[in-house]
Motif scaffolding. Structure first.
Motif, PDB file in Angstrom:
ATOM      1  N   LYS A 126       0.606  -1.423  -0.370  1.00  0.00           N
ATOM      2  CA  LYS A 126      -0.125   0.316   0.022  1.00  0.00           C
ATOM      3  C   LYS A 126       0.740   1.229  -0.091  1.00  0.00           C
ATOM      4  N   LEU A 127       1.940   1.325   0.777  1.00  0.00           N
ATOM      5  CA  LEU A 127       2.652   2.354   1.164  1.00  0.00           C
ATOM      6  C   LEU A 127       3.868   2.648  -0.186  1.00  0.00           C
ATOM      7  N   LYS A 128       4.283   1.191  -0.996  1.00  0.00           N
ATOM      8  CA  LYS A 128       4.442   1.317  -2.564  1.00  0.00           C
ATOM      9  C   LYS A 128       3.515   1.918  -3.192  1.00  0.00           C
ATOM     10  N   GLU A 129       2.452   2.356  -3.507  1.00  0.00           N
ATOM     11  CA  GLU A 129       1.277   3.280  -4.302  1.00  0.00           C
ATOM     12  C   GLU A 129       1.380   4.716  -4.116  1.00  0.00           C
ATOM     13  N   GLU A 130       2.088   4.833  -2.667  1.00  0.00           N
ATOM     14  CA  GLU A 130       2.571   6.179  -2.405  1.00  0.00           C
ATOM     15  C   GLU A 130       3.725   6.390  -2.747  1.00  0.00           C
ATOM     16  N   GLY A 131       4.987   5.559  -3.396  1.00  0.00           N
ATOM     17  CA  GLY A 131       5.836   6.371  -3.893  1.00  0.00           C
ATOM     18  C   GLY A 131       7.083   6.473  -2.030  1.00  0.00           C
ATOM     19  N   ILE A 132       6.792   5.407  -1.099  1.00  0.00           N
ATOM     20  CA  ILE A 132       6.686   4.633   0.453  1.00  0.00           C
ATOM     21  C   ILE A 132       7.376   3.394   0.679  1.00  0.00           C
ATOM     22  N   LYS A 133       8.696   3.373   0.861  1.00  0.00           N
ATOM     23  CA  LYS A 133       9.607   2.361   0.946  1.00  0.00           C
ATOM     24  C   LYS A 133       8.993   1.961   2.591  1.00  0.00           C
ATOM     25  N   LEU A 134       9.091   0.567   2.427  1.00  0.00           N
ATOM     26  CA  LEU A 134       8.406  -0.036   4.566  1.00  0.00           C
ATOM     27  C   LEU A 134       9.847  -1.118   4.837  1.00  0.00           C
ATOM     28  N   TYR A 135      10.356  -0.642   5.568  1.00  0.00           N
ATOM     29  CA  TYR A 135      11.284  -0.823   6.694  1.00  0.00           C
ATOM     30  C   TYR A 135      11.570  -1.914   7.848  1.00  0.00           C
ATOM     31  N   TYR A 136      12.359  -3.183   8.459  1.00  0.00           N
ATOM     32  CA  TYR A 136      11.444  -3.438   9.662  1.00  0.00           C
ATOM     33  C   TYR A 136      13.236  -3.160  10.280  1.00  0.00           C
ATOM     34  N   HIS A 137      13.048  -3.089  11.164  1.00  0.00           N
ATOM     35  CA  HIS A 137      14.955  -3.012  11.850  1.00  0.00           C
ATOM     36  C   HIS A 137      14.837  -3.678  13.344  1.00  0.00           C
ATOM     37  N   ASN A 138      15.734  -4.862  13.146  1.00  0.00           N
ATOM     38  CA  ASN A 138      15.660  -5.975  14.062  1.00  0.00           C
ATOM     39  C   ASN A 138      16.128  -5.528  15.573  1.00  0.00           C
ATOM     40  N   HIS A 139      15.981  -6.555  15.914  1.00  0.00           N
ATOM     41  CA  HIS A 139      16.610  -6.008  17.940  1.00  0.00           C
ATOM     42  C   HIS A 139      16.792  -8.061  17.380  1.00  0.00           C
ATOM     43  N   HIS A 140      17.100  -8.669  19.162  1.00  0.00           N
ATOM     44  CA  HIS A 140      18.738  -9.572  19.465  1.00  0.00           C
ATOM     45  C   HIS A 140      16.739 -11.364  18.974  1.00  0.00           C
ATOM     46  N   VAL A 141      15.828 -10.557  19.214  1.00  0.00           N
ATOM     47  CA  VAL A 141      14.880 -11.888  19.155  1.00  0.00           C
ATOM     48  C   VAL A 141      14.518 -12.632  17.516  1.00  0.00           C
ATOM     49  N   GLU A 142      15.187 -11.799  17.265  1.00  0.00           N
ATOM     50  CA  GLU A 142      14.830 -12.515  15.302  1.00  0.00           C
ATOM     51  C   GLU A 142      16.248 -13.269  14.936  1.00  0.00           C
ATOM     52  N   PHE A 143      16.456 -13.907  16.246  1.00  0.00           N
ATOM     53  CA  PHE A 143      17.372 -14.796  15.774  1.00  0.00           C
ATOM     54  C   PHE A 143      17.120 -15.819  16.280  1.00  0.00           C
ATOM     55  N   VAL A 144      15.683 -15.955  17.398  1.00  0.00           N
ATOM     56  CA  VAL A 144      15.304 -17.027  18.349  1.00  0.00           C
ATOM     57  C   VAL A 144      15.677 -17.955  16.993  1.00  0.00           C
ATOM     58  N   ARG A 145      15.795 -19.800  17.068  1.00  0.00           N
ATOM     59  CA  ARG A 145      15.681 -20.386  15.974  1.00  0.00           C
ATOM     60  C   ARG A 145      13.726 -21.110  15.925  1.00  0.00           C
ATOM     61  N   TYR A 146      13.275 -21.099  15.030  1.00  0.00           N
ATOM     62  CA  TYR A 146      12.233 -22.256  14.853  1.00  0.00           C
ATOM     63  C   TYR A 146      12.442 -23.128  13.680  1.00  0.00           C
ATOM     64  N   ASP A 147      12.741 -23.729  14.180  1.00  0.00           N
ATOM     65  CA  ASP A 147      12.811 -25.908  12.997  1.00  0.00           C
ATOM     66  C   ASP A 147      14.103 -25.410  12.442  1.00  0.00           C
ATOM     67  N   GLY A 148      14.624 -25.347  12.362  1.00  0.00           N
ATOM     68  CA  GLY A 148      15.909 -24.151  12.555  1.00  0.00           C
ATOM     69  C   GLY A 148      16.479 -23.374  12.130  1.00  0.00           C
ATOM     70  N   LYS A 149      15.121 -22.433  11.499  1.00  0.00           N
ATOM     71  CA  LYS A 149      15.500 -20.673  11.026  1.00  0.00           C
ATOM     72  C   LYS A 149      15.453 -19.931  11.260  1.00  0.00           C
ATOM     73  N   TYR A 150      15.768 -18.923  11.673  1.00  0.00           N
ATOM     74  CA  TYR A 150      15.971 -17.400  12.378  1.00  0.00           C
ATOM     75  C   TYR A 150      14.607 -16.494  12.344  1.00  0.00           C
ATOM     76  N   LEU A 151      13.563 -16.390  13.534  1.00  0.00           N
ATOM     77  CA  LEU A 151      12.742 -15.610  13.552  1.00  0.00           C
ATOM     78  C   LEU A 151      13.670 -14.590  12.041  1.00  0.00           C
ATOM     79  N   LEU A 152      14.201 -14.213  12.004  1.00  0.00           N
ATOM     80  CA  LEU A 152      14.244 -12.258  10.921  1.00  0.00           C
ATOM     81  C   LEU A 152      13.982 -13.690   9.237  1.00  0.00           C
TER      82      LEU A 152
END
Length: 284
Positions: A126-152
């Motif tokens: 939706k933001l792309k239609e307005e010419g705006i890009k959306l980004y996500y900022h990580n902390h450490h919790v994104e490196f929890v693993r679920y079935d061998g994959k990082y949450l990130l």
């Protein structure tokens, strides 16, 4: 070309005490020309001050911040204030918008984290239609693993339109090599947070707790990591910065989550001086 800027939250108290205009002025006096606006109230008065400061001091807004859903009463979010957030981005002249963190309840549930990612992806489209890009900022919790994959990585899979604002300190705290993660997400990291990772020595007061309070000693022993100005800790910051640039970063943003009672503007000056001394002066 990559530019170096600063994260507004580093001096959040100044924004409240002297206002955005005077805060931008002080940042400009150090040498910073780009500011990521975060934890700053986006009232009309504050937006107007930011616009005026950018004009008067030849500065720019690197990016703005938004939550996907309100995490506390009164917080603006893409869910409830989409049009205002878009208008604020356009008013200050930025096409980059970032999500500061994963909501706490989503940290405790893989299913909820996936729902969040999919919702963020919808807003990214939706933001792309307005010419705006959306980004996500990580902390450490994104490196929890679920079935061998990082949450990130799971977030990336479920939100292909979402870019990443990688924070090298939090990647390190999550147990990964920031250079490798920056390389892995090349092309998706137009925003990168630079801050150092400092391990503090135990004090004699901490050691004395061994005789009186073992739990307090363990707490002191386990919590030795601090945020630090660039060059004051153990991160390979030059390698991080060089890889961020190679990965297509538009803004390298200096951030320090806490100054531990020291003047945050002085801390930012230390970081500025390190960047200049290490060959990045032409990126300001």
């Amino acid at each position: 070309m990559t530019k170096i800027g600063v994260q507004a939250s580093t001096v959040v108290d100044a924004f409240k005490e002297i206002g955005p205009y005077e805060t931008f002025k002080k940042l400009n006096e150090i040498g910073y020309k780009s500011v990521e606006v975060s934890q700053v109230e986006t009232s009309k008065e504050n937006i107007d001050q930011i616009i005026r400061a950018c004009k008067d001091f030849d500065m720019e807004v690197a990016s703005m911040s938004a939550a996907v859903e309100s995490m506390f009463p009164g917080q603006e979010s893409l869910d409830t204030d989409f049009d205002k957030i878009v208008a604020d981005c356009k008013a200050v002249g930025t096409d980059l918008l970032r999500i500061g963190m994963l909501p706490f309840d989503k940290m405790a549930s893989l299913e909820k984290a996936i729902e969040f990612a999919k919702k963020a992806n919808d807003f990214a489209l939706k933001l792309k239609e307005e010419g705006i890009k959306l980004y996500y900022h990580n902390h450490h919790v994104e490196f929890v693993r679920y079935d061998g994959k990082y949450l990130l990585d799971i977030i990336a899979e479920n939100a292909p339109e979402l870019g990443f604002e990688l924070d090298v300190h939090w990647v390190q705290r999550g147990g990964e090599n920031p250079v490798n993660i920056l390389k892995k997400y090349a092309g998706k990291v137009e925003l990168v947070h630079l801050k150092d990772y400092e391990v503090m020595p135990l004090t004699m007061e901490d050691v004395d707790l061994l005789r009186t309070d073992m739990e307090a000693f363990r707490l002191a022993f386990d919590n030795r990591v601090r945020f630090a100005p660039l060059g004051q800790g153990s991160l390979p910051l030059k390698e991080c910065a060089d890889q961020a640039i190679a990965s297509g970063c538009r803004y390298l943003l200096v951030e320090q989550d806490s100054s531990y009672g020291r003047d945050p503007f002085n801390e930012l000056k230390i970081s500025y001086d390190w960047l200049v001394a290490n060959g990045y002066g032409d990126l300001f």
